[in-house]
Design a protein around this motif. Structure first.
Motif, PDB file in Angstrom:
ATOM      1  N   HIS A  80       2.486  11.648 -29.979  1.00  0.00           N
ATOM      2  CA  HIS A  80       1.086  11.940 -30.179  1.00  0.00           C
ATOM      3  C   HIS A  80       0.488  10.808 -30.998  1.00  0.00           C
ATOM      4  CE1 HIS A  80      -2.484  14.185 -31.949  1.00  0.00           C
ATOM      5  NE2 HIS A  80      -2.761  13.968 -30.661  1.00  0.00           N
ATOM      6  N   VAL A 130       2.200  20.628 -25.562  1.00  0.00           N
ATOM      7  CA  VAL A 130       2.604  19.383 -24.906  1.00  0.00           C
ATOM      8  C   VAL A 130       1.955  18.201 -25.612  1.00  0.00           C
ATOM      9  CG1 VAL A 130       2.644  18.067 -22.754  1.00  0.00           C
ATOM     10  CG2 VAL A 130       2.729  20.559 -22.672  1.00  0.00           C
ATOM     11  N   PRO A 166       2.097  13.617 -25.610  1.00  0.00           N
ATOM     12  CA  PRO A 166       2.684  12.422 -25.009  1.00  0.00           C
ATOM     13  C   PRO A 166       3.639  11.740 -25.981  1.00  0.00           C
ATOM     14  CG  PRO A 166       0.420  11.999 -25.699  1.00  0.00           C
ATOM     15  CD  PRO A 166       0.674  13.448 -25.955  1.00  0.00           C
ATOM     16  N   TYR A 173       5.423  13.387 -21.061  1.00  0.00           N
ATOM     17  CA  TYR A 173       4.894  14.509 -21.817  1.00  0.00           C
ATOM     18  C   TYR A 173       6.062  15.389 -22.250  1.00  0.00           C
ATOM     19  CZ  TYR A 173       0.446  13.043 -19.874  1.00  0.00           C
ATOM     20  OH  TYR A 173      -0.664  12.306 -19.539  1.00  0.00           O
ATOM     21  N   ARG A 216       3.164  11.005 -16.074  1.00  0.00           N
ATOM     22  CA  ARG A 216       1.882  10.775 -15.395  1.00  0.00           C
ATOM     23  C   ARG A 216       2.052  10.753 -13.885  1.00  0.00           C
ATOM     24  NH1 ARG A 216      -0.713   5.487 -17.638  1.00  0.00           N
ATOM     25  NH2 ARG A 216      -2.387   6.136 -16.200  1.00  0.00           N
ATOM     26  N   ARG A 225      -2.782  15.464 -16.597  1.00  0.00           N
ATOM     27  CA  ARG A 225      -3.175  16.017 -17.891  1.00  0.00           C
ATOM     28  C   ARG A 225      -4.275  17.033 -17.611  1.00  0.00           C
ATOM     29  NH1 ARG A 225      -1.519  17.700 -22.504  1.00  0.00           N
ATOM     30  NH2 ARG A 225      -1.650  16.327 -24.337  1.00  0.00           N
ATOM     31  N   TYR A 284      -0.874   7.321 -21.841  1.00  0.00           N
ATOM     32  CA  TYR A 284      -0.321   8.160 -22.902  1.00  0.00           C
ATOM     33  C   TYR A 284      -0.896   7.835 -24.279  1.00  0.00           C
ATOM     34  CZ  TYR A 284       3.362   9.117 -19.422  1.00  0.00           C
ATOM     35  OH  TYR A 284       4.050   9.473 -18.297  1.00  0.00           O
ATOM     36  N   VAL A 310      -0.512  20.324 -19.212  1.00  0.00           N
ATOM     37  CA  VAL A 310      -0.255  19.493 -18.039  1.00  0.00           C
ATOM     38  C   VAL A 310      -0.057  20.422 -16.857  1.00  0.00           C
ATOM     39  CG1 VAL A 310       0.739  17.531 -19.281  1.00  0.00           C
ATOM     40  CG2 VAL A 310       2.233  19.390 -18.535  1.00  0.00           C
TER      41      VAL A 310
END
Length: 397
Positions: free
Chosen positions: A7, A78, A80, A93, A124, A129, A206, A389
């Protein structure tokens, strides 16, 4: 290995091997601010999970260890986890699961150790997302019929509305673009699509997601920007924020702590932010001050709340997410002693609070409405957005 972010928490580079009792791991560590804050992570190839192991040392070690501990113990579903530059096979994620934090030497708080687990949720390439809008039936005492809104970084691409019940898919139109503290933000209307309870789905790098996320800070009773004498050398990113050389000073973006748990024990003032609105709750007095981001001046400008005898009595943060913060505010009429509770929701990219009346409270007194009007959203349709996600295969035609 490039420097990584869980994050908004930096996990820097320089790999080496840990041959301890666990399986062999790739370990990364770095000294930020000229080795003042060495920081490390390790990735263990255990089935179905990634292990985050390392140490933090130096002046800010307790803050950094606390951030990691809170993030890995939080209810955020969740986040990244990826490198700042380039790509790695473990970018993706993850769901924070467990953590352990301890001092290596109980006599020295400048050395902290952490050990956590991340559960992979996708990448991704496998997932979009998403923001779940979660429409609610709560009453907003400031309702003037305005449409509900939510913000999304302009770095997002392929933004669409998705109906995860019937499979509907429609393009999402940004209603306007605003400037926040860290980036521009597109504002979307969840009532735009033809179906109810929509998900806003999109793709975003991300490491470009977190700058405009909602955040709760603990100020530790100090200035947000940290400076120390520089030596003219270029300084990279530090675990407390981006470090740059400015004249003779090294400036670090923040020495406040990001808070991820609702029961966090505050060492300084409580700060709630949406990247455009900042609420400061002085501790322990619980005095409320509000600021709105002023792009022209590049700083938060103090807002004058309405003239009234009502003042903040107490506040409980009830939910901390990346898209939304929620708290219950208790106000007191200083002339009568009457007290009233309101729920306040702060949504990413918005510069007002969505106030709603708890089910066991009556109508909000006019004096309290007068007090809060300068920072009150006038939406009549309440949403409680949350980050998530969703598999691309669920959206595919």
């Amino acid at each position: 290995m490039t420097e990584r972010l869980l994050h908004a928490v930096a996990v820097p580079s320089d790999s080496q091997t840990d041959t301890g009792s666990r399986q062999q791991k790739r370990l990364a560590k770095q000294g930020a601010l000229q080795s003042d804050v060495p920081y490390a992570d390790a990735i263990s190839p255990q089935p179905g999970q990634q292990t985050l192991v390392g140490q933090v040392r130096g002046k800010f070690a307790p803050i950094h260890a606390q951030m990691i501990d809170e993030l890995l113990s939080s209810s955020i579903p969740v986040v990244p986890y990826a490198g700042r530059e380039g790509q790695d096979t473990i970018d993706g994620y993850y769901a924070p699961e467990t953590t352990q934090q301890s001092r290596l030497d109980p006599r020295e708080e400048r050395v902290q150790q952490f050990d956590g687990v991340l559960a992979p949720k996708g990448t991704r390439r496998s997932h979009w997302r998403a923001v779940r809008t979660n429409p609610q039936s709560d009453d907003n005492p400031f309702d003037a019929g305005a449409a509900p809104e939510l913000g999304l970084s302009i770095r997002a691409r392929k933004v669409r509305w998705f109906d995860d019940v019937d499979g509907g898919l429609e393009d999402a139109t940004a209603q306007r673009t605003v400037e926040g503290e860290h980036d521009h933000i597109d504002i979307y209307d969840p009532e735009e699509p033809s179906f109810g309870k929509p998900l806003l789905i999109y793709d975003i790098p991300y490491t470009e997601e977190y700058p405009t996320d909602c955040v709760v800070w603990d100020t530790y009773d100090r200035e947000k920007v940290y400076r120390e004498p520089g030596d003219g050398a270029t300084v990279g990113s530090a675990t407390v924020g981006s470090a740059t050389v400015g004249g003779d000073d090294v400036r670090v973006a923040s020495q406040w702590q990001r808070v991820y748990l609702t029961d966090h024990e505050y060492r300084g003032d409580m700060v709630l932010e949406t990247d455009r609105l900042r609420l400061v709750i002085d501790q322990p007095e619980d005095v409320l001050r509000a600021y709105r981001w002023d792009p022209a001046d590049g700083q938060y400008a103090l807002l004058q709340l309405g003239a009234s005898d009502w003042r903040l009595f107490d506040v409980d943060v009830t939910s901390i997410g990346l898209v939304r913060l929620k708290a219950q505010f208790e106000f007191e009429d200083m002339s009568t002693g009457d007290r009233v509770n309101l729920n306040g929701t702060l949504i990413r990219g918005l510069d007002n609070v969505v106030w709603t009346e708890p089910v066991n409270e009556g109508a909000t007194p006019q004096g309290l409405q007068d007090r809060l009007a300068p920072i009150a959203s006038e939406t009549g349709s309440i949403i409680e957005p949350s980050g998530d996600v969703i598999k691309r295969t669920e959206v595919d035609r």
